[in-house]
Design an enzyme around this catalytic site. Structure first.
Site, PDB file in Angstrom:
ATOM      1  N   SER A  40       0.822  -1.208   0.000  1.00  0.00           N
ATOM      2  CA  SER A  40       0.000   0.000   0.000  1.00  0.00           C
ATOM      3  C   SER A  40       0.856   1.259   0.000  1.00  0.00           C
ATOM      4  O   SER A  40       1.734   1.433   0.847  1.00  0.00           O
ATOM      5  CB  SER A  40      -0.905   0.023   1.241  1.00  0.00           C
ATOM      6  OG  SER A  40      -1.840  -1.024   1.206  1.00  0.00           O
ATOM      7  N   HIS A  72      -3.565  -0.287  -4.614  1.00  0.00           N
ATOM      8  CA  HIS A  72      -3.053  -1.498  -5.257  1.00  0.00           C
ATOM      9  C   HIS A  72      -3.559  -1.537  -6.692  1.00  0.00           C
ATOM     10  O   HIS A  72      -4.716  -1.882  -6.946  1.00  0.00           O
ATOM     11  CB  HIS A  72      -3.496  -2.749  -4.483  1.00  0.00           C
ATOM     12  CG  HIS A  72      -2.863  -2.877  -3.139  1.00  0.00           C
ATOM     13  ND1 HIS A  72      -1.717  -3.607  -2.920  1.00  0.00           N
ATOM     14  CD2 HIS A  72      -3.196  -2.339  -1.953  1.00  0.00           C
ATOM     15  CE1 HIS A  72      -1.380  -3.530  -1.643  1.00  0.00           C
ATOM     16  NE2 HIS A  72      -2.263  -2.764  -1.037  1.00  0.00           N
ATOM     17  N   HIS A  94      -5.320  -9.783  -0.714  1.00  0.00           N
ATOM     18  CA  HIS A  94      -5.187 -10.057   0.709  1.00  0.00           C
ATOM     19  C   HIS A  94      -6.225 -11.085   1.164  1.00  0.00           C
ATOM     20  O   HIS A  94      -7.273 -11.252   0.527  1.00  0.00           O
ATOM     21  CB  HIS A  94      -5.394  -8.779   1.528  1.00  0.00           C
ATOM     22  CG  HIS A  94      -4.552  -7.626   1.096  1.00  0.00           C
ATOM     23  ND1 HIS A  94      -4.839  -6.861  -0.017  1.00  0.00           N
ATOM     24  CD2 HIS A  94      -3.423  -7.082   1.641  1.00  0.00           C
ATOM     25  CE1 HIS A  94      -3.935  -5.910  -0.155  1.00  0.00           C
ATOM     26  NE2 HIS A  94      -3.063  -6.015   0.833  1.00  0.00           N
ATOM     27  N   TYR A  96      -8.179 -10.697   3.642  1.00  0.00           N
ATOM     28  CA  TYR A  96      -9.410 -10.020   4.061  1.00  0.00           C
ATOM     29  C   TYR A  96     -10.324  -9.655   2.889  1.00  0.00           C
ATOM     30  O   TYR A  96     -11.473  -9.273   3.089  1.00  0.00           O
ATOM     31  CB  TYR A  96      -9.106  -8.784   4.900  1.00  0.00           C
ATOM     32  CG  TYR A  96      -8.307  -7.693   4.237  1.00  0.00           C
ATOM     33  CD1 TYR A  96      -8.867  -6.854   3.279  1.00  0.00           C
ATOM     34  CD2 TYR A  96      -6.980  -7.473   4.604  1.00  0.00           C
ATOM     35  CE1 TYR A  96      -8.137  -5.848   2.685  1.00  0.00           C
ATOM     36  CE2 TYR A  96      -6.251  -6.453   4.025  1.00  0.00           C
ATOM     37  CZ  TYR A  96      -6.836  -5.653   3.067  1.00  0.00           C
ATOM     38  OH  TYR A  96      -6.097  -4.649   2.480  1.00  0.00           O
ATOM     39  N   GLU A  97      -9.824  -9.777   1.662  1.00  0.00           N
ATOM     40  CA  GLU A  97     -10.694  -9.574   0.506  1.00  0.00           C
ATOM     41  C   GLU A  97     -11.541 -10.807   0.213  1.00  0.00           C
ATOM     42  O   GLU A  97     -12.361 -10.790  -0.706  1.00  0.00           O
ATOM     43  CB  GLU A  97      -9.850  -9.202  -0.712  1.00  0.00           C
ATOM     44  CG  GLU A  97      -9.139  -7.868  -0.584  1.00  0.00           C
ATOM     45  CD  GLU A  97      -8.208  -7.594  -1.751  1.00  0.00           C
ATOM     46  OE1 GLU A  97      -8.711  -7.231  -2.829  1.00  0.00           O
ATOM     47  OE2 GLU A  97      -6.981  -7.757  -1.581  1.00  0.00           O
ATOM     48  N   ALA A 124       3.042  -1.683   4.058  1.00  0.00           N
ATOM     49  CA  ALA A 124       2.819  -0.608   5.028  1.00  0.00           C
ATOM     50  C   ALA A 124       2.459  -1.279   6.345  1.00  0.00           C
ATOM     51  O   ALA A 124       1.707  -2.255   6.368  1.00  0.00           O
ATOM     52  CB  ALA A 124       1.689   0.307   4.557  1.00  0.00           C
ATOM     53  N   MET A 218      -1.007  -6.696   7.464  1.00  0.00           N
ATOM     54  CA  MET A 218      -2.020  -7.620   6.956  1.00  0.00           C
ATOM     55  C   MET A 218      -1.577  -8.313   5.669  1.00  0.00           C
ATOM     56  O   MET A 218      -2.422  -8.717   4.862  1.00  0.00           O
ATOM     57  CB  MET A 218      -3.330  -6.858   6.705  1.00  0.00           C
ATOM     58  CG  MET A 218      -3.847  -6.088   7.905  1.00  0.00           C
ATOM     59  SD  MET A 218      -5.250  -5.033   7.467  1.00  0.00           S
ATOM     60  CE  MET A 218      -5.376  -4.034   8.972  1.00  0.00           C
ATOM     61  N   SER A 219      -0.271  -8.450   5.474  1.00  0.00           N
ATOM     62  CA  SER A 219       0.229  -9.073   4.244  1.00  0.00           C
ATOM     63  C   SER A 219       1.567  -9.745   4.518  1.00  0.00           C
ATOM     64  O   SER A 219       1.926  -9.992   5.669  1.00  0.00           O
ATOM     65  CB  SER A 219       0.371  -8.006   3.146  1.00  0.00           C
ATOM     66  OG  SER A 219       1.387  -7.081   3.485  1.00  0.00           O
ATOM     67  N   ASN A 242       2.178   4.243  10.455  1.00  0.00           N
ATOM     68  CA  ASN A 242       1.416   4.711  11.621  1.00  0.00           C
ATOM     69  C   ASN A 242       1.939   3.998  12.854  1.00  0.00           C
ATOM     70  O   ASN A 242       2.549   2.920  12.754  1.00  0.00           O
ATOM     71  CB  ASN A 242      -0.086   4.429  11.449  1.00  0.00           C
ATOM     72  CG  ASN A 242      -0.363   2.941  11.250  1.00  0.00           C
ATOM     73  OD1 ASN A 242      -0.188   2.402  10.149  1.00  0.00           O
ATOM     74  ND2 ASN A 242      -0.785   2.276  12.309  1.00  0.00           N
ATOM     75  N   HIS A 254      -6.704   4.490   6.608  1.00  0.00           N
ATOM     76  CA  HIS A 254      -6.028   3.968   5.419  1.00  0.00           C
ATOM     77  C   HIS A 254      -5.535   5.095   4.508  1.00  0.00           C
ATOM     78  O   HIS A 254      -4.452   5.008   3.918  1.00  0.00           O
ATOM     79  CB  HIS A 254      -6.957   3.027   4.652  1.00  0.00           C
ATOM     80  CG  HIS A 254      -6.263   2.278   3.548  1.00  0.00           C
ATOM     81  ND1 HIS A 254      -5.248   1.367   3.777  1.00  0.00           N
ATOM     82  CD2 HIS A 254      -6.428   2.320   2.197  1.00  0.00           C
ATOM     83  CE1 HIS A 254      -4.823   0.872   2.639  1.00  0.00           C
ATOM     84  NE2 HIS A 254      -5.522   1.437   1.644  1.00  0.00           N
TER      85      HIS A 254
END
Length: 279
Positions: A40, A72, A94, A96-97, A124, A218-219, A242, A254
């Protein structure tokens, strides 16, 4: 092969990856020294890495679902950096998709099977080690897979990798040392992969700190496992966009994450240009 058997074969993640690799070699060439997966906000890194000489959208490659996450793009680029060619994967999918692990790592598998022996994974992340600041790049020394899944679930063709993969040294010491030789300010840390899409709770961040984790995201972890399974060398680079939940100054948005990433990604593109020429 009848139609039913052909459909079943194309559902096999390794068969799909081999088919995708064939398309990548046909459209982009087979002489890529390394593959870089951009996370990201990392899009601005491409121009600093080198000159794009060809590209192909994910939609034209077997097995790729559309990308649905802001930041992306969903395209493979063949980039020239000096006398090296680099395969840049601009965008990823990902867990979560709603995708299974095999789909999440399809891009990395396809790149390795297309002939790239080095995989550089970027992301990120939220930083929780004291002293970390937004905009800081951190090399991944190791990871903790907190997603609850593995891309190696299911049948395992012996020709592609061992059933039981040793992840000791998953993130190549050689590549980390090469990166630090080019940029001595780079520190190292342990990345903890969560499934997402929700940001972690303050209690989860406290748990990660007790485990020895330095960054959360998350990746990356599933892609690293898949790349090592196929025998590739892996380098991971997290961009702290962050501070993690519960820490003073945490901003879990995001759009803010993308803005912070863009500011440092261009500089890291220059590092990748030099790194790929040096290794």
């Amino acid at each position: 092969m009848n139609a039913r058997r052909g459909d079943a074969a194309m559902e096999d993640p390794y068969v799909l990856a081999e088919a995708a690799a064939a398309v990548l070699k046909q459209k982009l060439g087979a002489d890529h020294h390394a593959a870089i997966v951009l996370g990201s906000g990392w899009g601005p890194a491409v121009d600093r890495i080198g000159e794009t000489v060809a590209e192909v959208p994910f939609a034209e490659i077997p097995g790729f679902p559309p990308t649905t996450v802001l930041g992306h793009k969903g395209v493979f680029r063949s980039v020239r950096a000096g006398d090296r060619r680099i395969l840049v994967m601009a965008g990823r999918v990902h867990l979560y998709e709603g995708h299974p692990p095999a789909k999440v790592v399809h891009g990395v598998r396809s790149a390795v099977l297309a002939g790239t022996g080095i995989v550089i994974l970027t992301n990120a992340c939220g930083g929780l080690r004291p002293g970390m600041t937004p905009g800081e790049p951190v090399l991944i020394r190791d990871h903790i897979n907190f997603t609850g899944v593995s891309p190696l679930f299911g049948p395992n063709p012996d020709r592609l990798g061992p059933r039981f993969v040793d992840l000791t040294g998953c993130y190549s010491p050689r590549l980390r040392q090469a990166a630090q030789a080019l940029d001595p300010t780079l520190t190292e840390g342990v990345y903890v992969g969560f499934p997402g899409p929700m940001f972690e709770t303050p209690a989860e961040i406290q748990m990660v700190g007790r485990w020895g984790g330095d960054m959360v995201g998350m990746s990356t972890v599933l892609e690293a496992i898949a790349a090592r399974h196929l025998g590739a060398e892996v380098l991971g680079l997290s961009l702290v966009t962050n501070l993690a939940a519960g820490l003073p100054g945490a901003d879990l948005d995001h759009h803010h994450i993308l803005d912070v990433a863009k500011g440092t990604a261009e500089r890291m593109g220059g590092l990748f240009h030099d790194l790929v020429r040096a290794i």
